[in-house]
Design a protein around this motif. Structure first.
Motif, PDB file in Angstrom:
ATOM      1  N   PRO A   1      26.152  41.879 -15.526  1.00 13.04           N
ATOM      2  CA  PRO A   1      27.551  42.026 -15.944  1.00 13.04           C
ATOM      3  C   PRO A   1      28.278  43.043 -15.073  1.00 13.04           C
ATOM      4  O   PRO A   1      27.676  43.709 -14.224  1.00 13.04           O
TER       5      PRO A   1
ATOM      6  N   CYS B   1      27.592  33.242 -18.238  1.00  9.29           N
ATOM      7  CA  CYS B   1      27.519  34.595 -18.782  1.00  9.29           C
ATOM      8  C   CYS B   1      28.886  35.244 -18.614  1.00  9.29           C
ATOM      9  O   CYS B   1      29.596  34.981 -17.629  1.00  9.29           O
TER      10      CYS B   1
ATOM     11  N   GLN C   1      37.310  38.617 -21.341  1.00 12.23           N
ATOM     12  CA  GLN C   1      35.951  38.305 -20.923  1.00 12.23           C
ATOM     13  C   GLN C   1      35.990  37.846 -19.468  1.00 12.23           C
ATOM     14  O   GLN C   1      36.787  36.991 -19.105  1.00 12.23           O
TER      15      GLN C   1
ATOM     16  N   VAL D   1      30.928  39.527 -12.371  1.00 11.19           N
ATOM     17  CA  VAL D   1      29.709  39.117 -13.050  1.00 11.19           C
ATOM     18  C   VAL D   1      28.936  38.187 -12.115  1.00 11.19           C
ATOM     19  O   VAL D   1      29.512  37.247 -11.554  1.00 11.19           O
TER      20      VAL D   1
ATOM     21  N   ARG E   1      18.407  42.032 -23.283  1.00  9.37           N
ATOM     22  CA  ARG E   1      19.233  42.850 -22.396  1.00  9.37           C
ATOM     23  C   ARG E   1      18.635  44.244 -22.374  1.00  9.37           C
ATOM     24  O   ARG E   1      18.441  44.856 -23.425  1.00  9.37           O
TER      25      ARG E   1
ATOM     26  N   LEU F   1      28.233  41.574 -23.714  1.00 11.85           N
ATOM     27  CA  LEU F   1      27.758  40.506 -22.838  1.00 11.85           C
ATOM     28  C   LEU F   1      27.567  39.243 -23.672  1.00 11.85           C
ATOM     29  O   LEU F   1      27.072  39.303 -24.810  1.00 11.85           O
TER      30      LEU F   1
ATOM     31  N   SER G   1      31.138  39.114 -19.533  1.00 11.40           N
ATOM     32  CA  SER G   1      31.079  40.475 -20.067  1.00 11.40           C
ATOM     33  C   SER G   1      32.488  40.981 -20.340  1.00 11.40           C
ATOM     34  O   SER G   1      33.471  40.481 -19.776  1.00 11.40           O
TER      35      SER G   1
ATOM     36  N   SER H   1      22.514  46.639 -19.446  1.00  7.61           N
ATOM     37  CA  SER H   1      23.121  46.007 -18.275  1.00  7.61           C
ATOM     38  C   SER H   1      22.641  44.565 -18.135  1.00  7.61           C
ATOM     39  O   SER H   1      23.117  43.682 -18.838  1.00  7.61           O
TER      40      SER H   1
ATOM     41  N   TYR I   1      25.488  37.011 -28.274  1.00  6.39           N
ATOM     42  CA  TYR I   1      26.346  38.134 -27.921  1.00  6.39           C
ATOM     43  C   TYR I   1      25.525  39.413 -27.988  1.00  6.39           C
ATOM     44  O   TYR I   1      24.794  39.636 -28.945  1.00  6.39           O
TER      45      TYR I   1
ATOM     46  N   HIS J   1      30.560  47.479 -18.641  1.00  7.95           N
ATOM     47  CA  HIS J   1      30.885  46.580 -19.747  1.00  7.95           C
ATOM     48  C   HIS J   1      29.744  46.596 -20.759  1.00  7.95           C
ATOM     49  O   HIS J   1      28.604  46.307 -20.427  1.00  7.95           O
TER      50      HIS J   1
END
Lengths: 113, 116
Positions: free
Chosen positions: B25, B92, B105, B4, B69, B32, B94, B73, B48, B29
């Motif tokens: 990310p 951050c 995560q 990430v 987002r 995020l 992901s 991505s 989220y 994934h």
């Protein structure tokens, strides 16, 4: 709501000794627990996890113990090394069966020679 | 391998200015997360994403905070009219998927925001 706390903000140990970092959680329904390590200037990194159907899990030099009766979690680091110096967080899911986590405030582990 | 990534790594801004923080990310994934970490504190959940949608915005502290987002991505966290109390490290993370399972995560290095 769920909350996660740690017993000590800072833990100082001598190189080679074992370290124990503790965590308490509030939701008895929590079924998954994770420990993260955060080194200075970096994001947290996964160390080890445990599910509620276990009371102990071992990794490389680390062991996590879970006591569901008192809602307590601990991370044990064997033969602590200078590279173990970091802040350690426990985390539990905010919502069961999801990855959304609540993090504790963290314990800073200091390793001295 | 690619983890990430976040940019910028550091941002200094004046009170009242808007800032944009970016998160790339891990490829593939779908989940995020944005967190805020104040000095000496734990991680505070902000928002989220599952794909492009944000089913959980409950952690955003005020309407000055927003995130989007695109393309499932890259994500951008925007803080409008920054205040000094917004100063923190914004992290951050992901994961493969955010629902119906527990998945690790993976965190980025964070953006340190300083509001003067």
């Amino acid at each position: 709501g769920e909350s996660v706390g740690l017993h000590l903000p800072t833990l100082s140990v001598q190189e080679g000794d074992n370290s124990i970092i503790n965590c308490a959680y509030s939701n008895s329904a929590s079924d998954y627990f994770i420990w993260y390590k955060q080194e200075s200037g970096k994001g947290p990194q996964f160390i080890i996890d445990i599910r509620s159907n276990m009371d102990k899990r071992q990794g490389q030099r680390v062991t996590v113990l879970l006591n569901k009766t008192v809602k307590h979690l601990s991370l044990q680091i064997a033969a602590t090394q200078p590279g173990d110096s970091a802040v350690y967080f426990c985390a539990v899911p905010r919502v069961l069966n999801t990855d959304k986590l609540i993090f504790g405030t963290g314990t800073r582990l200091q390793v001295f020679p | 391998g690619a983890g990430v990534s976040q940019s910028p790594s550091n941002k200094v801004t004046e009170k009242g200015k808007d800032v944009e923080l970016r998160c790339d990310p891990i490829s593939g994934h779908t989940a995020l997360y944005w967190y805020r970490q104040s000095l000496g504190q734990g991680l505070e959940f902000l928002i989220y994403f599952q794909g492009n949608s944000a089913p959980d915005k409950s952690g955003l502290p005020s309407d000055r905070f927003s995130a989007e987002r695109t393309g499932g991505s890259v994500s951008t966290l925007t803080i409008q009219r920054t205040q000094q109390e917004d100063s923190a490290v914004y992290l951050c993370a992901s994961s493969i998927t955010g629902t119906n399972s527990y998945n690790e995560q993976f965190f980025g290095p964070g953006t340190r925001l300083t509001v003067l």
